[in-house]
Design an enzyme around this catalytic site. Structure first.
Site, mmCIF file in Angstrom:
data_model
loop_
_atom_site.group_PDB
_atom_site.id
_atom_site.type_symbol
_atom_site.label_atom_id
_atom_site.label_comp_id
_atom_site.label_asym_id
_atom_site.label_seq_id
_atom_site.Cartn_x
_atom_site.Cartn_y
_atom_site.Cartn_z
ATOM 1 N N ASP A 125 5.916 4.334 4.613
ATOM 2 C CA ASP A 125 7.159 3.169 5.346
ATOM 3 C C ASP A 125 6.859 1.688 4.555
ATOM 4 O OD1 ASP A 125 4.323 3.118 6.604
ATOM 5 O OD2 ASP A 125 5.014 1.798 8.056
ATOM 6 N N HIS A 132 0.876 -1.155 -0.096
ATOM 7 C CA HIS A 132 -0.107 0.197 -0.258
ATOM 8 C C HIS A 132 0.850 1.186 -0.188
ATOM 9 C CE1 HIS A 132 0.819 -0.571 4.275
ATOM 10 N NE2 HIS A 132 0.361 0.444 4.462
HETATM 11 ZN ZN LIG Z 1 0.026 1.524 6.824
#
Ligand SMILES: [Zn+2]
Length: 302
Positions: free
Chosen positions: A66, A62
């Site tokens: 991070d 996604h």
């Molecule tokens: Zn996330």
């Protein structure tokens, strides 16, 4: 055949001195796959001696930073190192635009082809397959559309017993029959059972990656019985409410998913806010004993 997972980043959004944000490198039957590519991924690949150019598939779960902020850097380095071979990136649709913009403003270009395969997010899907492996995606439940992945070996062949085969002086044309678990009939009409000349196939192995997500039982059919499950466990159960609000999971919840999906082993990760992993481990093991906590540099033999 090799099936290994190297944890490059086991942390959540905030990098710490011990944990980089999410990234993993997988060698499955000599197919080289990167899952997520946070900041620091190139350094981690270098540190652990992984050759960048071997990577053929990059799976991005996604578009939280991070999980992908290291990608443009990695692609640029691949180009600088002379890559000509194409690369496939399985990702949310917005990623192509992000990468292109980053390259354009710096008047940079990649000397190899990037093929983007966009996640559907609505259903379980096989996004890549060849003779030996397949890569599957399925929806997780997070703040933004997020995919989980399964990398699975395909069914393996029966193993020929060389000595028995030689002794019987059978024609080599019997081999494909036996490997497929079928009996063989020679030209004179004599029948030979594959059971006399083979050992059963080795078990096919599988690895599932679920980060980031709420506790979400709908994923269970997609990860049922996998050899190894990596599941995020951003919080301890005492912070269950916060986990729910932020669309993350607790160690207890990750273990419950592992138990319900009857996986063989569980690796929990995506944790940054804790200095010790003891409580995570204890909490998860109270439900699912075959659990380990991921750390950077951990090599999992699937
Ligand atoms: Zn996330």
């Amino acid at each position: 055949m090799t099936f290994e997972v190297l944890i490059l980043g086991s942390g959540a959004a905030l990098p710490t001195s011990f944990r980089n944000p999410s990234s993993q490198y997988i060698n499955c039957n000599n197919r080289h796959i990167l899952i997520d590519c946070a900041e620091g991924t190139q350094h981690q690949l270098r540190k652990h001696g992984v050759l960048f150019q071997k990577i053929e598939h990059i799976l991005i779960s996604h578009l939280h930073g991070d999980h992908f902020f290291g990608l443009v850097g990695l692609l640029s380095t691949m180009s600088l190192l002379g890559r000509k071979k194409k690369i496939c990136i399985y990702c949310p649709e917005g990623l192509e635009k992000i990468i292109q913009l980053q390259l354009e403003v710096g008047h940079a270009k990649l000397d190899f082809e990037v093929i983007y395969i966009f996640h559907q997010f609505k259903e379980h899907k096989i996004v890549f397959e060849d003779k030996q492996i397949q890569i599957e995606t399925f929806p997780l439940r997070h703040r933004i559309p997020t995919a989980g992945f399964v990398i699975r070996e395909k069914d393996k062949e029966f193993r020929i017993l060389g000595d028995e085969f030689k002794k019987a002086q059978l024609s080599l044309t019997a081999i494909p029959f036996f490997k497929a678990g079928k009996d063989f009939e020679d030209e004179s009409g004599e029948k030979f059972s594959y059971l006399d000349y083979t050992l059963p196939p080795k078990k096919s192995r599988s690895y599932a990656y679920c980060s980031d997500t709420n506790y979400y039982e709908k994923i269970i059919p997609f990860i049922q019985g996998v050899t190894c499950l990596y599941h995020e466990a951003t919080f301890l159960d005492i912070m269950k409410k916060r986990a729910k609000q932020t669309f993350h999971t607790t160690a207890l919840e990750a273990a419950t998913i592992a138990q319900k999906a009857e996986v063989q082993k569980l690796i929990i990760g995506h944790l940054s806010r804790y200095t010790s992993d003891k409580e995570h481990l204890e909490e998860a093991m109270s439900i699912f004993p075959n659990t380990r906590v991921a750390h950077d540099g951990m090599l999992l033999l699937i």
